[in-house]
Enzyme design. Structure first.
Site, PDB file in Angstrom:
ATOM      1  N   HIS A 194      66.165  58.158  71.328  1.00 55.45           N
ATOM      2  CA  HIS A 194      67.040  58.027  70.164  1.00 55.45           C
ATOM      3  C   HIS A 194      66.249  57.707  68.907  1.00 55.45           C
ATOM      4  CE1 HIS A 194      66.824  53.587  69.923  1.00 55.45           C
ATOM      5  NE2 HIS A 194      66.796  53.603  71.252  1.00 55.45           N
ATOM      6  N   CYS A 210      64.896  51.755  76.088  1.00 57.42           N
ATOM      7  CA  CYS A 210      65.013  53.105  75.575  1.00 57.42           C
ATOM      8  C   CYS A 210      63.768  53.525  74.799  1.00 57.42           C
ATOM      9  CB  CYS A 210      66.245  53.225  74.680  1.00 57.42           C
ATOM     10  SG  CYS A 210      67.797  52.979  75.579  1.00 57.42           S
TER      11      CYS A 210
END
Length: 247
Positions: A194, A210
């Site tokens: 992301h 992440c």
């Protein structure tokens, strides 16, 4: 038969044959297909560093879907984390995403022996994931919905829970401008590739697992990565590589 008649007959035959050939040629709608020569694609030759003008354009402020993404002060970053095309060190087939957590690089492999390389931030010790999966879902300007175990550690995030609808998309959203969702065995791993507004985090281990990219870079990756691309996240370093022309 007189010689003149023989010549006339032969001339008539040749004329008729030529006319027939032209007629048939005029009816031809598909020319003969020439089999193209197969030429092996070689990696582009290495070149020098990217110019300041190119970097300024690459990391300039950009408006996307009504959201203004600020310019990145790339002069304050380690230049090795700039987006660049390199000789592919992964050995994976084109269209594969490879994250090398040890060097903080993400590679998107390309035909011809090259790869696009991006600098990334990764999860802190104890919150990092490795293995193989599929980028099963893609989302522009996603809502952020922290998982339950994160909310247990950070009760102040309860207002952004799944039950409460998550955090609205925007430049302050931790998932940034794009999110690519990693699935394994048809199950959501809860790990994402992301964007992030926190450019200082690139090259560091700071997130809760992440893989984060500068927003300008995740916009670029999002356009290039195939649907349902294979992804490999590894903790052992890949060989050093050379930059090549074109990013």
């Amino acid at each position: 038969m007189p010689i003149e008649d023989v010549r006339l007959t032969r001339r008539s035959f040749l004329s008729a044959s030529a006319t027939a050939t032209l007629f048939l040629a005029g009816c031809t709608t598909t020319p003969p297909v020439k089999t193209p020569e197969v030429v092996a694609v070689k990696p582009a030759l290495p070149r020098g560093p990217v110019s300041d003008a190119e970097l300024a354009l690459r990391y300039a402020a950009v408006e996307d879907s009504g959201h203004l993404i600020p310019a990145i002060p790339y002069q304050q970053m380690d230049s090795k984390f700039f987006r660049q095309r390199v000789v592919d060190p992964t050995g994976e087939r084109p269209g594969t995403v490879v994250v090398d957590t040890s060097t903080r690089f993400l590679y998107l492999t390309e035909p011809g022996g090259t790869a696009m390389r991006y600098g990334v931030g990764i999860g802190r010790d104890g919150f990092s994931w490795q293995g193989e999966g599929i980028i099963h879902w893609r989302q522009p300007w996603p809502r952020w919905k922290p998982p339950a175990d994160m909310i247990k550690r950070r009760p102040d995030l309860e207002k952004y829970s799944v039950e409460n609808g998550g955090m609205a998309p925007g430049i302050k959203n931790p998932l940034g401008a794009r999110a690519l969702y990693i699935f394994q065995n048809k199950q959501d791993t809860l790990y994402r590739l992301h964007g992030t507004p926190e450019w200082r985090s690139i090259g560091k281990a700071v997130s809760s697992g992440c893989v984060r990219l500068i927003n300008q870079d995740v916009l670029d990756l999002y356009k290039r990565v195939p649907h349902h691309a294979r992804i490999v996240v590894r903790h052992t370093p890949l060989p050093a590589v050379q930059e090549v022309a074109g990013a």
